[in-house]
Structure formats: structure tokens, C-alpha cells
Design an enzyme around this catalytic site. Structure first.
Site, PDB file in Angstrom:
ATOM      1  N   TYR A  12       0.855  -1.189   0.000  1.00 20.84           N
ATOM      2  CA  TYR A  12       0.000   0.000   0.000  1.00 20.84           C
ATOM      3  C   TYR A  12       0.895   1.244   0.000  1.00 20.84           C
ATOM      4  CZ  TYR A  12      -4.149  -2.775   1.386  1.00 20.84           C
ATOM      5  OH  TYR A  12      -5.188  -3.663   1.436  1.00 20.84           O
TER       6      TYR A  12
ATOM      7  N   PHE B  15     -13.954  -4.529   0.233  1.00 21.56           N
ATOM      8  CA  PHE B  15     -14.831  -3.981  -0.807  1.00 21.56           C
ATOM      9  C   PHE B  15     -16.305  -4.055  -0.399  1.00 21.56           C
ATOM     10  CE2 PHE B  15     -11.368  -5.536  -3.908  1.00 21.56           C
ATOM     11  CZ  PHE B  15     -10.649  -4.358  -3.738  1.00 21.56           C
TER      12      PHE B  15
ATOM     13  N   GLY C 230     -17.934  -2.567  -3.503  1.00 19.76           N
ATOM     14  CA  GLY C 230     -18.575  -3.580  -4.335  1.00 19.76           C
ATOM     15  C   GLY C 230     -17.777  -3.863  -5.596  1.00 19.76           C
TER      16      GLY C 230
END
Length: 302
Positions: A69, A218, A222
Site C-alpha cells: 500500500y 470492498f 462492491g
């Protein structure tokens, strides 16, 4: 009534092995920019540090991060270290390995013998002498294959004291069984949210039967995945949100948390306002009728 921003205590707790965490946690992926990696505008460094500190003030004691990240100017692990070290005793930091990125940002996937280097990279960046939880993140291309060599390598690092607990991420039911035959597994971290497929729902239920934490990612985005949620939300989600005076994102988080007491949430943000809304979602209770209506949505309508 809209859930009031309070603390994560409203969401209850669950276990990651012998570690107890509040069910609303924090995902570090969006700390580096408005979009992950190098696809967005860099976050203000002090704002990201402030968001992390505020999260802990609100009761977050489970942070999900990774060495990969990072953007050209920010590292999520470094921000976590700068904001929170010396770490609170009850803070659990989970990270993940197998994917990696070189200094240019190009992706690569570690061989089993390279996982120690990825674990040590996380240790250095976070300033820890051991990692609380390490998830083996399975690449999409390996979801039908064996993970035994990679998970076995992590089990050896656990035995060596570098890792306290092990989890698996982006796995199938068969791969979960394969991992559990090698070493204890405390959590499964898979994509999950409104519109989840039947096999995903079955894996969530299995984790509950086994007493394992299920940690969906998510849950808000989504199908948008790393890009974030679509500009428009489904009318069904919006209708429930209006009824509660809440946002669609809060409804999605609340629905996810109400899938079982073993379900944790790790919504990520670099925005203080969104952080408060995410924490408040832990107090939002949907009715049985609302849960049923949202559960019936298929991916295209979710």
C-alpha cells in the site's frame, strides 16, 4: 434515525485468535491518496496521520494494512507507524503478503522462500518485533490451485516468532481447508458485500461455524473494487438509507456487519468525515425485512 458518531463499541467484538477486536476496524489502503497506489491525488500527510489517530480515539483497534500500500509519495505502513507508535496495547495490526510491488510500483508475486522478506519488510516499516496477523493473499490466478507451500512457509515464520496469527485472503473453501490442515487460521479476508454470490455467502457461514473471523473487503466499493463505489447507488440501498437518515455506504457496512457476529469490517478512508460515518455505521440496525430485501439483490442490481 441516523446512527450517531460514537465509538466502535456499538458494533461489538470478535476474536482474532487470542486477540479481541472491535468489529469496526480500519483499512489503510486509502491513506496514501484519493485512489490506491498511484492512481489518485496524494493525501495530505498530516491529515492521514490525523485520521489514524482519530480512528483509535473512536475505538478502532484493528487496522488492516500491507507493505504494497504505497504511492510515489506515501507509504501506508509508514503512516501507521508515524501516527500510532508506540502502539496501544490493544491495537491489532494485520497485514498481508504474497503480492509485492517493486520501487517503480510494478506488481510481482513472491515465491514461498521470498515470504520471509515480505514479512520482514512489514516489520521494519511498522516498527514491530512481530506481526499480530499475517494474511496469505492468494492471487486471482491461483484460486484453483494449491496454497500449501506458501502457507507452510508462513507457518514456519509463525513458529519462529515473527508472526502471532495467520489468516488467508481471497480463498476458496478448499484452500481454507488446506491451510487449516497446516496451521491454525484465525480469519478469512475475502471480497464480500451486498450482491455477493452464493458461494461467497456459503464461505461466510462456514467461517461462523468454525468460529473464524470473516473480514470482508470492498464491502462499500462492491464491483468498483479499488476504484471505490460507483457514482450512483442502487435504488434499494438508497431507499433503506433514506429510511434511516443514513448514507448508502453506512447501509452497506451495516448490512455486512449483520451477516453474523463473526463478521468484521475494515472500511478504508483518508477523510475524517467518512471515518466518523463508518464508525457510526456500527450502531445502525437494519430490520429483518430490510436485510432480506438487500440480501436478495444480485450483483448487477447491487
Amino acid at each position: 434515525m441516523s446512527p450517531q458518531p460514537n465509538t466502535t463499541a456499538a458494533s461489538g467484538t470478535w476474536r482474532l485468535g487470542d486477540l479481541t477486536v472491535n468489529r469496526v476496524g480500519f483499512g489503510a489502503m486509502r491513506l496514501t491518496g484519493t485512489a490506491p497506489f498511484d492512481r489518485g491525488v496524494p493525501r495530505d500527510r498530516e491529515q492521514s496521520i490525523g485520521v489514524l489517530r482519530r480512528a483509535v480515539e473512536l475505538g478502532v483497534n484493528h487496522i488492516d494494512t500491507a507493505a504494497f500500500y504505497f504511492s510515489a509519495t506515501r507509504s501506508a505502513n509508514e503512516l501507521v507507524n508515524r501516527a500510532l507508535a508506540p502502539y496501544p496495547e490493544d491495537l491489532v495490526i494485520a497485514t498481508k503478503v504474497w503480492p509485492g510491488r517493486d520501487p517503480s510500483g510494478a506488481w510481482w508475486w513472491a515465491a514461498p522462500e521470498q515470504l520471509r522478506g515480505q514479512v520482514e519488510e512489514n516489520l521494519r516499516q511498522l516498527g514491530r518485533d512481530h506481526l499480530d496477523v499475517v494474511n496469505l493473499r492468494v492471487p486471482p490466478s491461483r484460486r484453483t490451485g494449491s496454497i500449501s507451500e506458501h502457507f507452510g512457509a508462513l507457518a514456519e515464520l509463525r513458529d519462529a516468532g515473527l508472526i502471532r496469527h495467520l489468516g488467508v485472503s481471497n480463498v476458496t473453501r478448499r484452500q481454507l481447508a488446506e491451510a487449516r490442515a497446516i496451521a491454525p487460521v484465525v480469519c478469512v479476508q475475502n471480497p464480500y458485500g451486498i450482491g455477493a454470490a452464493s458461494e461467497d455467502r456459503a464461505l461466510l457461514r462456514l467461517c461462523g461455524e468454525l468460529g473464524l473471523a470473516f473480514v470482508p473487503f470492498f464491502a462499500i466499493a462492491g464491483a468498483g473494487r479499488e476504484a471505490g463505489p460507483a457514482a450512483g447507488d442502487s435504488e434499494e440501498v438508497c431507499a433503506v438509507a433514506r429510511a434511516h437518515g443514513a448514507s448508502p455506504a453506512q447501509v452497506r457496512l451495516a448490512w455486512t456487519l449483520q451477516q453474523g457476529p463473526h463478521v468484521l469490517a475494515i472500511p478504508g478512508t483518508g477523510d475524517p468525515g467518512h471515518l466518523a460515518q463508518n464508525v457510526a455505521a456500527g450502531a445502525l440496525r437494519l430490520s429483518k425485512e430490510e436485510l432480506t430485501r438487500l440480501t436478495s439483490l444480485r450483483p448487477a442490481a447491487a
